[in-house]
Design a protein around this motif. Structure first.
Motif, PDB file in Angstrom:
ATOM      1  N   PHE A 113     -59.997  23.898  43.735  1.00 52.37           N
ATOM      2  CA  PHE A 113     -58.787  24.672  43.764  1.00 52.37           C
ATOM      3  C   PHE A 113     -58.254  24.539  42.469  1.00 52.37           C
ATOM      4  CE2 PHE A 113     -57.983  25.790  48.040  1.00 52.37           C
ATOM      5  CZ  PHE A 113     -58.813  25.129  48.894  1.00 52.37           C
ATOM      6  N   ARG A 114     -57.074  25.255  42.057  1.00 55.20           N
ATOM      7  CA  ARG A 114     -56.186  24.833  40.919  1.00 55.20           C
ATOM      8  C   ARG A 114     -54.931  25.330  41.133  1.00 55.20           C
ATOM      9  NH1 ARG A 114     -58.838  29.750  36.975  1.00 55.20           N
ATOM     10  NH2 ARG A 114     -57.708  31.635  37.955  1.00 55.20           N
ATOM     11  N   GLN A 115     -54.006  24.577  40.493  1.00 55.29           N
ATOM     12  CA  GLN A 115     -52.505  24.917  40.844  1.00 55.29           C
ATOM     13  C   GLN A 115     -51.912  24.997  39.216  1.00 55.29           C
ATOM     14  OE1 GLN A 115     -50.616  22.368  43.457  1.00 55.29           O
ATOM     15  NE2 GLN A 115     -49.069  23.837  43.592  1.00 55.29           N
ATOM     16  N   ALA A 116     -51.384  26.167  38.853  1.00 53.64           N
ATOM     17  CA  ALA A 116     -50.695  26.399  37.773  1.00 53.64           C
ATOM     18  C   ALA A 116     -49.477  25.948  37.907  1.00 53.64           C
ATOM     19  CB  ALA A 116     -50.671  27.662  37.112  1.00 53.64           C
ATOM     20  N   ALA A 117     -48.535  25.634  36.898  1.00 54.69           N
ATOM     21  CA  ALA A 117     -47.083  25.385  36.914  1.00 54.69           C
ATOM     22  C   ALA A 117     -46.337  26.325  37.734  1.00 54.69           C
ATOM     23  CB  ALA A 117     -46.336  25.003  35.576  1.00 54.69           C
ATOM     24  N   GLY A 118     -45.579  26.138  38.665  1.00 56.70           N
ATOM     25  CA  GLY A 118     -44.821  27.083  39.354  1.00 56.70           C
ATOM     26  C   GLY A 118     -45.648  28.015  40.319  1.00 56.70           C
ATOM     27  N   LYS A 119     -46.618  27.786  40.613  1.00 54.61           N
ATOM     28  CA  LYS A 119     -47.668  28.597  41.479  1.00 54.61           C
ATOM     29  C   LYS A 119     -48.265  27.916  42.585  1.00 54.61           C
ATOM     30  CE  LYS A 119     -48.492  32.287  37.808  1.00 54.61           C
ATOM     31  NZ  LYS A 119     -49.563  33.122  37.007  1.00 54.61           N
ATOM     32  N   ALA A 120     -48.580  28.780  43.356  1.00 52.78           N
ATOM     33  CA  ALA A 120     -49.559  28.312  44.658  1.00 52.78           C
ATOM     34  C   ALA A 120     -50.653  27.968  44.302  1.00 52.78           C
ATOM     35  CB  ALA A 120     -49.180  29.312  45.691  1.00 52.78           C
ATOM     36  N   ARG A 121     -51.162  26.846  45.141  1.00 44.67           N
ATOM     37  CA  ARG A 121     -52.613  26.340  44.942  1.00 44.67           C
ATOM     38  C   ARG A 121     -53.477  27.540  45.207  1.00 44.67           C
ATOM     39  NH1 ARG A 121     -53.453  20.440  46.848  1.00 44.67           N
ATOM     40  NH2 ARG A 121     -51.794  20.100  45.454  1.00 44.67           N
ATOM     41  N   GLU A 122     -54.629  27.652  44.559  1.00 45.87           N
ATOM     42  CA  GLU A 122     -55.525  28.674  44.932  1.00 45.87           C
ATOM     43  C   GLU A 122     -56.910  28.261  44.689  1.00 45.87           C
ATOM     44  OE1 GLU A 122     -55.756  32.023  42.060  1.00 45.87           O
ATOM     45  OE2 GLU A 122     -55.439  30.958  40.148  1.00 45.87           O
ATOM     46  N   TYR A 172     -56.716  21.213  38.164  1.00 38.89           N
ATOM     47  CA  TYR A 172     -57.872  21.633  39.066  1.00 38.89           C
ATOM     48  C   TYR A 172     -58.277  20.293  39.930  1.00 38.89           C
ATOM     49  CZ  TYR A 172     -59.011  25.711  36.398  1.00 38.89           C
ATOM     50  OH  TYR A 172     -58.886  26.981  35.891  1.00 38.89           O
ATOM     51  N   LEU A 173     -58.368  20.584  41.213  1.00 42.73           N
ATOM     52  CA  LEU A 173     -58.345  19.537  42.349  1.00 42.73           C
ATOM     53  C   LEU A 173     -59.644  19.918  43.118  1.00 42.73           C
ATOM     54  CD1 LEU A 173     -55.300  20.783  42.351  1.00 42.73           C
ATOM     55  CD2 LEU A 173     -54.836  18.674  43.341  1.00 42.73           C
ATOM     56  N   CYS A 174     -60.161  18.968  43.567  1.00 44.00           N
ATOM     57  CA  CYS A 174     -61.301  19.141  44.470  1.00 44.00           C
ATOM     58  C   CYS A 174     -60.996  18.444  45.898  1.00 44.00           C
ATOM     59  CB  CYS A 174     -62.694  18.658  43.904  1.00 44.00           C
ATOM     60  SG  CYS A 174     -62.568  16.850  43.891  1.00 44.00           S
ATOM     61  N   ALA A 175     -61.470  19.175  46.815  1.00 41.59           N
ATOM     62  CA  ALA A 175     -61.315  18.863  48.135  1.00 41.59           C
ATOM     63  C   ALA A 175     -62.510  19.035  49.281  1.00 41.59           C
ATOM     64  CB  ALA A 175     -60.170  19.692  48.595  1.00 41.59           C
ATOM     65  N   VAL A 176     -62.516  18.386  50.205  1.00 38.12           N
ATOM     66  CA  VAL A 176     -63.533  18.379  51.199  1.00 38.12           C
ATOM     67  C   VAL A 176     -62.938  19.162  52.565  1.00 38.12           C
ATOM     68  CG1 VAL A 176     -63.359  16.112  51.796  1.00 38.12           C
ATOM     69  CG2 VAL A 176     -65.422  17.120  52.309  1.00 38.12           C
ATOM     70  N   PRO A 207     -56.455  32.022  28.990  1.00 38.07           N
ATOM     71  CA  PRO A 207     -55.180  31.210  29.226  1.00 38.07           C
ATOM     72  C   PRO A 207     -54.890  31.156  30.538  1.00 38.07           C
ATOM     73  CG  PRO A 207     -55.092  32.385  27.257  1.00 38.07           C
ATOM     74  CD  PRO A 207     -56.479  32.872  27.862  1.00 38.07           C
ATOM     75  N   GLU A 208     -55.140  32.087  31.351  1.00 39.98           N
ATOM     76  CA  GLU A 208     -54.597  32.404  32.711  1.00 39.98           C
ATOM     77  C   GLU A 208     -55.185  31.180  33.607  1.00 39.98           C
ATOM     78  OE1 GLU A 208     -55.623  34.795  30.944  1.00 39.98           O
ATOM     79  OE2 GLU A 208     -56.695  36.416  32.140  1.00 39.98           O
ATOM     80  N   ASP A 209     -56.569  30.645  33.029  1.00 40.49           N
ATOM     81  CA  ASP A 209     -57.009  29.518  33.816  1.00 40.49           C
ATOM     82  C   ASP A 209     -56.603  28.218  33.808  1.00 40.49           C
ATOM     83  OD1 ASP A 209     -60.254  31.167  32.591  1.00 40.49           O
ATOM     84  OD2 ASP A 209     -59.530  31.392  34.897  1.00 40.49           O
ATOM     85  N   THR A 210     -55.580  28.038  32.909  1.00 42.42           N
ATOM     86  CA  THR A 210     -54.746  26.821  32.718  1.00 42.42           C
ATOM     87  C   THR A 210     -54.410  26.283  34.058  1.00 42.42           C
ATOM     88  OG1 THR A 210     -54.098  27.222  30.511  1.00 42.42           O
ATOM     89  CG2 THR A 210     -52.778  25.932  31.556  1.00 42.42           C
ATOM     90  N   ASP A 218     -62.407  29.882  56.640  1.00 42.28           N
ATOM     91  CA  ASP A 218     -60.904  29.954  55.854  1.00 42.28           C
ATOM     92  C   ASP A 218     -61.316  29.386  54.538  1.00 42.28           C
ATOM     93  OD1 ASP A 218     -59.270  30.235  58.926  1.00 42.28           O
ATOM     94  OD2 ASP A 218     -60.219  31.695  57.926  1.00 42.28           O
ATOM     95  N   ILE A 219     -62.131  29.377  53.578  1.00 42.46           N
ATOM     96  CA  ILE A 219     -62.602  28.629  52.649  1.00 42.46           C
ATOM     97  C   ILE A 219     -61.649  28.386  51.702  1.00 42.46           C
ATOM     98  CG2 ILE A 219     -64.217  28.614  50.599  1.00 42.46           C
ATOM     99  CD1 ILE A 219     -66.259  30.007  52.460  1.00 42.46           C
ATOM    100  N   PHE A 220     -60.783  29.161  51.354  1.00 42.36           N
ATOM    101  CA  PHE A 220     -59.808  29.136  50.265  1.00 42.36           C
ATOM    102  C   PHE A 220     -58.431  28.906  50.984  1.00 42.36           C
ATOM    103  CE2 PHE A 220     -62.866  29.092  47.246  1.00 42.36           C
ATOM    104  CZ  PHE A 220     -63.422  30.419  47.001  1.00 42.36           C
ATOM    105  N   GLN A 221     -58.369  28.523  52.187  1.00 44.10           N
ATOM    106  CA  GLN A 221     -57.005  28.183  52.677  1.00 44.10           C
ATOM    107  C   GLN A 221     -56.999  26.744  52.561  1.00 44.10           C
ATOM    108  OE1 GLN A 221     -54.928  30.373  53.678  1.00 44.10           O
ATOM    109  NE2 GLN A 221     -56.144  31.632  52.992  1.00 44.10           N
ATOM    110  N   PRO A 222     -55.877  26.067  51.678  1.00 38.13           N
ATOM    111  CA  PRO A 222     -55.769  24.696  51.596  1.00 38.13           C
ATOM    112  C   PRO A 222     -55.421  23.851  52.703  1.00 38.13           C
ATOM    113  CG  PRO A 222     -54.589  25.877  49.870  1.00 38.13           C
ATOM    114  CD  PRO A 222     -55.186  26.979  50.994  1.00 38.13           C
ATOM    115  N   GLY A 223     -54.990  24.490  53.776  1.00 39.97           N
ATOM    116  CA  GLY A 223     -54.665  23.719  55.094  1.00 39.97           C
ATOM    117  C   GLY A 223     -55.971  23.407  55.853  1.00 39.97           C
TER     118      GLY A 223
END
Length: 123
Positions: free
Chosen positions: A36-45, A93-97, A87-90, A103-108
């Motif tokens: 996943f990645r999380q940009a400043a002020g944005k939701a984790r995607e 970056y987090l990994c998770a299991v 630049p929008e890739d900034t 629901d692959i890209f759902q952080p929950g």
């Protein structure tokens, strides 16, 4: 299980490449391993995911054709090869299991998260 550990972030100019790594303490064949990645002020995607063992891969539209996720031979490590960075890739970056790929890209869905590694792409 302990939280995974990411590495490999850094600062690159637009068009550059980076490869991130994430080491898990234990991976089961049913697990879904995801970046996943999380940009400043944005939701984790969600960016990219791989089904452990079968190695089926999944990508977000922004990552498709530029990023490649893989599971290393030791099975407890995944990599994310990122090319043609923009630049929008900034972001962080987090990994998770997750127990399985649903629901692959759902952080929950994810049980364990790393602390993240910062990627900064300059224009």
């Amino acid at each position: 299980q302990v939280p995974p550990v990411e590495s490999g972030g850094g600062a690159v100019p637009a068009g550059g490449s980076l490869t991130l790594s994430c080491k898990f303490s234990k991976v089961y064949r049913s697990n879904c391993l995801t970046w996943f990645r999380q940009a400043a002020g944005k939701a984790r995607e969600g960016v990219a995911a791989i089904a452990s063992g079968v190695h089926t891969t999944y990508y977000s539209d922004s990552a498709k054709d530029r990023f490649r996720i893989s599971q290393n031979d030791d099975a407890n490590t995944i990599s994310l090869e990122m090319n043609d960075l923009k630049p929008e890739d900034t972001g962080l970056y987090l990994c998770a299991v997750a127990q399985w790929c649903r629901d692959i890209f759902q952080p929950g869905q994810y049980i364990y998260w790393g602390q993240g590694t910062q990627v900064t792409v300059s224009s």
